[in-house]
Write an enzyme that holds these catalytic residues in place. Structure first.
Site, PDB file in Angstrom:
ATOM      1  N   SER A 121       0.830  -1.205   0.000  1.00 28.90           N
ATOM      2  CA  SER A 121       0.000   0.000   0.000  1.00 28.90           C
ATOM      3  C   SER A 121       0.863   1.253   0.000  1.00 28.90           C
ATOM      4  CB  SER A 121      -0.865  -0.032   1.263  1.00 28.90           C
ATOM      5  OG  SER A 121      -1.475   1.210   1.481  1.00 28.90           O
TER       6      SER A 121
ATOM      7  N   TYR B  85      -2.246  -1.402  10.874  1.00 27.97           N
ATOM      8  CA  TYR B  85      -2.482  -1.903   9.510  1.00 27.97           C
ATOM      9  C   TYR B  85      -1.303  -1.551   8.603  1.00 27.97           C
ATOM     10  CZ  TYR B  85      -3.929  -2.062   4.683  1.00 27.97           C
ATOM     11  OH  TYR B  85      -3.936  -2.311   3.334  1.00 27.97           O
TER      12      TYR B  85
ATOM     13  N   LYS C 156       1.881  -3.890   6.503  1.00 32.59           N
ATOM     14  CA  LYS C 156       2.328  -3.850   5.103  1.00 32.59           C
ATOM     15  C   LYS C 156       3.844  -3.650   5.051  1.00 32.59           C
ATOM     16  CE  LYS C 156      -1.571  -4.756   3.395  1.00 32.59           C
ATOM     17  NZ  LYS C 156      -1.803  -6.069   2.786  1.00 32.59           N
TER      18      LYS C 156
HETATM   19  P1  NAD Z   1     -11.096  -7.227   0.855  1.00 29.99           P
HETATM   20  O1  NAD Z   1     -11.370  -7.245   2.321  1.00 29.99           O
HETATM   21  O2  NAD Z   1     -12.208  -6.910  -0.052  1.00 29.99           O
HETATM   22  O3  NAD Z   1     -10.466  -8.626   0.415  1.00 29.99           O
HETATM   23  C1  NAD Z   1      -9.689  -9.404   1.254  1.00 29.99           C
HETATM   24  C2  NAD Z   1     -10.231 -10.826   1.199  1.00 29.99           C
HETATM   25  O4  NAD Z   1      -9.405 -11.659   2.024  1.00 29.99           O
HETATM   26  C3  NAD Z   1     -11.659 -10.958   1.713  1.00 29.99           C
HETATM   27  O5  NAD Z   1     -12.431 -11.698   0.779  1.00 29.99           O
HETATM   28  C4  NAD Z   1     -11.522 -11.719   3.026  1.00 29.99           C
HETATM   29  O6  NAD Z   1     -12.639 -12.536   3.282  1.00 29.99           O
HETATM   30  C5  NAD Z   1     -10.247 -12.514   2.785  1.00 29.99           C
HETATM   31  N1  NAD Z   1      -9.494 -12.844   4.003  1.00 29.99           N
HETATM   32  C6  NAD Z   1      -9.153 -12.004   5.018  1.00 29.99           C
HETATM   33  N2  NAD Z   1      -8.484 -12.692   5.955  1.00 29.99           N
HETATM   34  C7  NAD Z   1      -8.384 -13.973   5.536  1.00 29.99           C
HETATM   35  C8  NAD Z   1      -7.815 -15.158   6.080  1.00 29.99           C
HETATM   36  N3  NAD Z   1      -7.241 -15.176   7.289  1.00 29.99           N
HETATM   37  N4  NAD Z   1      -7.895 -16.303   5.360  1.00 29.99           N
HETATM   38  C9  NAD Z   1      -8.508 -16.319   4.152  1.00 29.99           C
HETATM   39  N5  NAD Z   1      -9.080 -15.242   3.604  1.00 29.99           N
HETATM   40  C10 NAD Z   1      -9.021 -14.078   4.291  1.00 29.99           C
HETATM   41  O7  NAD Z   1      -9.871  -6.224   0.623  1.00 29.99           O
HETATM   42  P2  NAD Z   1      -9.314  -5.606  -0.728  1.00 29.99           P
HETATM   43  O8  NAD Z   1      -9.678  -4.182  -0.748  1.00 29.99           O
HETATM   44  O9  NAD Z   1      -9.654  -6.471  -1.860  1.00 29.99           O
HETATM   45  O10 NAD Z   1      -7.760  -5.663  -0.410  1.00 29.99           O
HETATM   46  C11 NAD Z   1      -6.965  -6.730  -0.874  1.00 29.99           C
HETATM   47  C12 NAD Z   1      -5.538  -6.520  -0.403  1.00 29.99           C
HETATM   48  O11 NAD Z   1      -5.069  -5.261  -0.877  1.00 29.99           O
HETATM   49  C13 NAD Z   1      -5.369  -6.468   1.108  1.00 29.99           C
HETATM   50  O12 NAD Z   1      -4.136  -7.085   1.426  1.00 29.99           O
HETATM   51  C14 NAD Z   1      -5.297  -4.989   1.412  1.00 29.99           C
HETATM   52  O13 NAD Z   1      -4.573  -4.723   2.597  1.00 29.99           O
HETATM   53  C15 NAD Z   1      -4.556  -4.486   0.188  1.00 29.99           C
HETATM   54  N6  NAD Z   1      -4.791  -3.073  -0.100  1.00 29.99           N
HETATM   55  C16 NAD Z   1      -6.073  -2.626  -0.236  1.00 29.99           C
HETATM   56  C17 NAD Z   1      -6.311  -1.286  -0.500  1.00 29.99           C
HETATM   57  C18 NAD Z   1      -7.718  -0.741  -0.602  1.00 29.99           C
HETATM   58  O14 NAD Z   1      -7.902   0.456  -0.446  1.00 29.99           O
HETATM   59  N7  NAD Z   1      -8.727  -1.576  -0.868  1.00 29.99           N
HETATM   60  C19 NAD Z   1      -5.230  -0.415  -0.662  1.00 29.99           C
HETATM   61  C20 NAD Z   1      -3.924  -0.911  -0.537  1.00 29.99           C
HETATM   62  C21 NAD Z   1      -3.735  -2.254  -0.255  1.00 29.99           C
HETATM   63  C1  WQD Z   2      -9.599   9.333   0.975  1.00 32.17           C
HETATM   64  C2  WQD Z   2      -9.773  10.809   1.277  1.00 32.17           C
HETATM   65  C3  WQD Z   2     -10.141  11.266   3.604  1.00 32.17           C
HETATM   66  C4  WQD Z   2     -13.980   9.285   3.971  1.00 32.17           C
HETATM   67  C5  WQD Z   2      -7.029   4.381   3.157  1.00 32.17           C
HETATM   68  C6  WQD Z   2      -5.950   3.659   3.938  1.00 32.17           C
HETATM   69  C7  WQD Z   2      -4.840   3.252   3.026  1.00 32.17           C
HETATM   70  C8  WQD Z   2      -5.365   2.452   1.822  1.00 32.17           C
HETATM   71  C9  WQD Z   2      -6.528   3.115   1.168  1.00 32.17           C
HETATM   72  C10 WQD Z   2      -5.151   0.109   2.284  1.00 32.17           C
HETATM   73  C11 WQD Z   2      -9.037  11.251   2.549  1.00 32.17           C
HETATM   74  C12 WQD Z   2     -11.336  11.650   2.786  1.00 32.17           C
HETATM   75  C13 WQD Z   2     -12.800   9.803   3.478  1.00 32.17           C
HETATM   76  C14 WQD Z   2     -15.009  10.189   4.341  1.00 32.17           C
HETATM   77  C15 WQD Z   2     -13.591  12.023   3.679  1.00 32.17           C
HETATM   78  N1  WQD Z   2      -5.858   1.169   2.225  1.00 32.17           N
HETATM   79  N2  WQD Z   2     -12.608  11.130   3.337  1.00 32.17           N
HETATM   80  N3  WQD Z   2     -14.769  11.530   4.175  1.00 32.17           N
HETATM   81  O1  WQD Z   2      -7.299   7.454   3.776  1.00 32.17           O
HETATM   82  O2  WQD Z   2      -6.324   7.671   1.459  1.00 32.17           O
HETATM   83  O3  WQD Z   2      -6.435   5.487   2.514  1.00 32.17           O
HETATM   84  O4  WQD Z   2      -7.510   3.484   2.146  1.00 32.17           O
HETATM   85  O5  WQD Z   2      -3.984  -0.026   2.189  1.00 32.17           O
HETATM   86  O6  WQD Z   2      -3.955   2.503   3.783  1.00 32.17           O
HETATM   87  O7  WQD Z   2      -5.449   4.540   4.927  1.00 32.17           O
HETATM   88  O8  WQD Z   2      -8.535   6.532   1.753  1.00 32.17           O
HETATM   89  O9  WQD Z   2     -10.876   6.514   1.041  1.00 32.17           O
HETATM   90  O10 WQD Z   2     -10.345   6.562   3.518  1.00 32.17           O
HETATM   91  O11 WQD Z   2      -9.906   8.589   2.148  1.00 32.17           O
HETATM   92  O12 WQD Z   2     -13.429  13.241   3.569  1.00 32.17           O
HETATM   93  O13 WQD Z   2     -16.079   9.812   4.818  1.00 32.17           O
HETATM   94  O14 WQD Z   2     -11.158  11.061   1.535  1.00 32.17           O
HETATM   95  O15 WQD Z   2      -9.910  12.194   4.627  1.00 32.17           O
HETATM   96  O16 WQD Z   2      -8.554  12.535   2.342  1.00 32.17           O
HETATM   97  P1  WQD Z   2      -7.119   6.891   2.445  1.00 32.17           P
HETATM   98  P2  WQD Z   2      -9.985   6.980   2.143  1.00 32.17           P
END
Ligand code: NAD
Ligand code: WQD
Length: 337
Positions: free
Chosen positions: A125, A150, A154
Site C-alpha cells: 500500500s 495496519y 504492510k
Molecule cells: P477485501 O477485504 O475486499 O479482500 C480481502 C479478502 O481476504 C476478503 O475476501 C476476506 O474474506 C479474505 N481474508 C481475510 N483474511 C483472511 C484469512 N485469514 N484467510 C482467508 N481469507 C481471508 O480487501 P481488498 O480491498 O480487496 O484488499 C486486498 C488486499 O489489498 C489487502 O491485502 C489490502 O490490505 C490491500 N490493499 C487494499 C487497499 C484498498 O484500499 N482496498 C489499498 C492498498 C492495499
Molecule cells: C480518501 C480521502 C479522507 C472518507 C485508506 C488507507 C490506506 C489504503 C486506502 C489500504 C481522505 C477523505 C474519506 C469520508 C472524507 N488502504 N474522506 N470523508 O485514507 O487515502 O487510505 O484506504 O492499504 O492505507 O489509509 O482513503 O478513502 O479513507 O480517504 O473526507 O467519509 O477522503 O480524509 O482525504 P485513504 P480513504
C-alpha cells in the site's frame, strides 16, 4: 497454469481473478469469507463463463495452509490479497491485524519457498510512504514509520518477503496500491464494505443512494488548492490487470531483482472536493455533504509517480476518475435494487 489467489473473493481479488481467467490462467481461490461472500463466484462466472476452484480456508490456520499446498502441488504462482484492511479497526485491535496479516503471510511463505516455482505477488500500500516529502511519489521515496498497525503490517510484510527472498528461491513483486475504487463495468462484482464505510467512494455512493445521510469531508484547511486532501484514485480493473502483468513477469523470469516494487496508481492526484464534483457530474445526483475537522492519521496528499510501472511492467492505468466513479455508482445502484 495454476495460480493461487488468496482473498480472491474480496474487492481487488475478485477483479484480478476475472483478469487472470480472461488470460487463460487456471485459478484456485482461497478465502475465509470474513469480508466477502461465496456469491462473488457467481459474479465471476457471469463475466468469464468460468468459476474458479474455491476452498474456504482460514489462512491463520497453519495446518490448513500446509494441507492446501500438499493437495495442490502444481501451483505456479501466488497472489496474496487476504488480509484485514480497516485502518481504524487496526488501531483498536492491533493483534487481530498482526495475526491476520503477518501470520498468514509467514505460513504461506513457509510452503511457497519449497516450491520449484516460488512466485509471489504481495498487496502492499502507498500507506508505507506516510506523508512523502515529494509528489508524485516514486518507489525510491523512503518508507516512513507506520501511522497504524495496519500500515505496519504492510511494511513488515514487505520486509519479511525481502528477507526470505535473499535466502530462498522466492521471487516476489510488491505492489503498492494507491486508492483502488470502482467496480467491474458489468456490475457483476464490486466492493462490498461491511457496516459504515471508512473509505471515501463507498461513503459517497451510499450517501447518494440514501443509506447514509451526509458525507463528512475531513478537513478543508490543508495546503492544497481547494483545501481538501489529495489522493490517487485508481480503477480496480486497471489495478487487477497490473497483477496479471506482474505475474507474467515472474513466470517468464523477466524480473531483474528477486524482489521488485511497483507503485500502482494513475499518477494524478484528486482532491476530495474534486471527487465529489466528478461524482455529481457522472451520477446526476446532488451529494449532501458537510466539511468537518481533519481525520486523525490522514496525510495531506499522496499520488504516484508511475514511470517505473509504465516502463518496466509496460502497464498504465487507462480509466479516468469519472469512469471509475461511474462504475462505483452503477454497482451501488445494482446491489441496492
Ligand atoms: P477485501 O477485504 O475486499 O479482500 C480481502 C479478502 O481476504 C476478503 O475476501 C476476506 O474474506 C479474505 N481474508 C481475510 N483474511 C483472511 C484469512 N485469514 N484467510 C482467508 N481469507 C481471508 O480487501 P481488498 O480491498 O480487496 O484488499 C486486498 C488486499 O489489498 C489487502 O491485502 C489490502 O490490505 C490491500 N490493499 C487494499 C487497499 C484498498 O484500499 N482496498 C489499498 C492498498 C492495499
Ligand atoms: C480518501 C480521502 C479522507 C472518507 C485508506 C488507507 C490506506 C489504503 C486506502 C489500504 C481522505 C477523505 C474519506 C469520508 C472524507 N488502504 N474522506 N470523508 O485514507 O487515502 O487510505 O484506504 O492499504 O492505507 O489509509 O482513503 O478513502 O479513507 O480517504 O473526507 O467519509 O477522503 O480524509 O482525504 P485513504 P480513504
Amino acid at each position: 497454469m495454476k495460480i493461487l489467489v488468496t482473498g480472491g473473493l474480496g474487492f481487488i481479488g475478485s477483479h484480478t481473478v476475472v483478469e487472470l481467467q480472461n488470460e487463460g490462467f487456471e485459478v484456485l481461490v482461497v478465502d475465509n469469507l470474513s469480508n466477502s461472500s461465496e456469491k462473488v463466484l457467481d459474479g465471476i462466472f457471469n463475466i468469464t463463463g468460468k468459476k474458479p476452484a474455491f476452498e474456504k480456508i482460514d489462512l491463520r490456520d497453519k495446518s490448513s495452509v500446509q494441507k492446501l499446498f500438499q493437495t495442490h502441488q502444481n501451483i505456479s504462482g501466488v497472489i496474496h490479497f487476504a488480509a484485514s484492511k480497516a485502518v481504524g479497526e487496526s488501531v483498536e485491535n492491533p493483534l487481530l491485524y498482526y495475526e491476520n496479516n503477518i501470520n498468514t503471510l509467514v505460513y504461506l511463505l513457509q510452503e511457497l519457498k519449497e516450491l520449484p516455482n516460488a512466485n509471489f505477488i504481495f498487496s502492499s500500500s502507498c500507506t508505507v510512504y506516510g506523508q512523502a516529502e515529494k509528489m508524485p511519489i516514486t518507489e525510491n521515496a523512503s518508507v516512513q514509520p507506520a501511522i497504524s498497525p495496519y500500515g505496519n503490517t504492510k511494511q513488515i510484510g514487505e520486509e519479511i518477503i525481502s528477507d526470505v527472498a535473499k535466502v530462498t528461491k522466492l521471487n516476489a513483486i510488491l505492489l503498492r496500491y494507491f486508492n483502488p475504487i470502482g467496480a467491474h463495468p458489468s456490475t457483476e462484482i464490486g466492493e462490498l464494505p461491511l457496516g459504515i464505510p471508512q473509505n471515501l467512494i463507498p461513503y459517497i455512493t451510499q450517501t447518494a443512494i440514501g443509506l447514509r445521510e451526509q458525507l463528512s469531508i475531513y478537513g478543508n484547511d490543508y495546503q492544497t488548492p481547494d483545501g481538501t486532501a489529495i489522493r490517487d484514485y485508481i480503477h480496480v480493473v486497471d489495478l487487477a490487470k497490473a497483477h496479471v502483468i506482474a505475474l507474467q513477469r515472474l513466470l517468464n523470469n523477466r524480473n531483474v531483482e528477486k524482489v521488485e516494487v511497483f507503485n500502482l496508481g494513475t499518477g494524478t492526484g484528486s482532491s476530495v472536493l474534486e471527487v465529489v464534483n466528478a461524482f455529481e457530474k457522472v451520477s446526476g445526483q446532488k451529494l449532501n455533504y458537510k466539511i468537518v475537522g481533519r481525520r486523525e492519521g490522514d496525510v495531506v496528499e499522496a499520488y504516484a509517480n508511475t514511470d517505473y510501472a509504465n516502463t518496466v511492467l509496460g502497464w498504465k492505468a487507462q480509466s479516468t476518475l469519472e469512469e471509475a466513479l461511474d462504475s462505483a455508482w452503477k454497482w451501488e445502484q445494482k446491489i441496492r435494487s
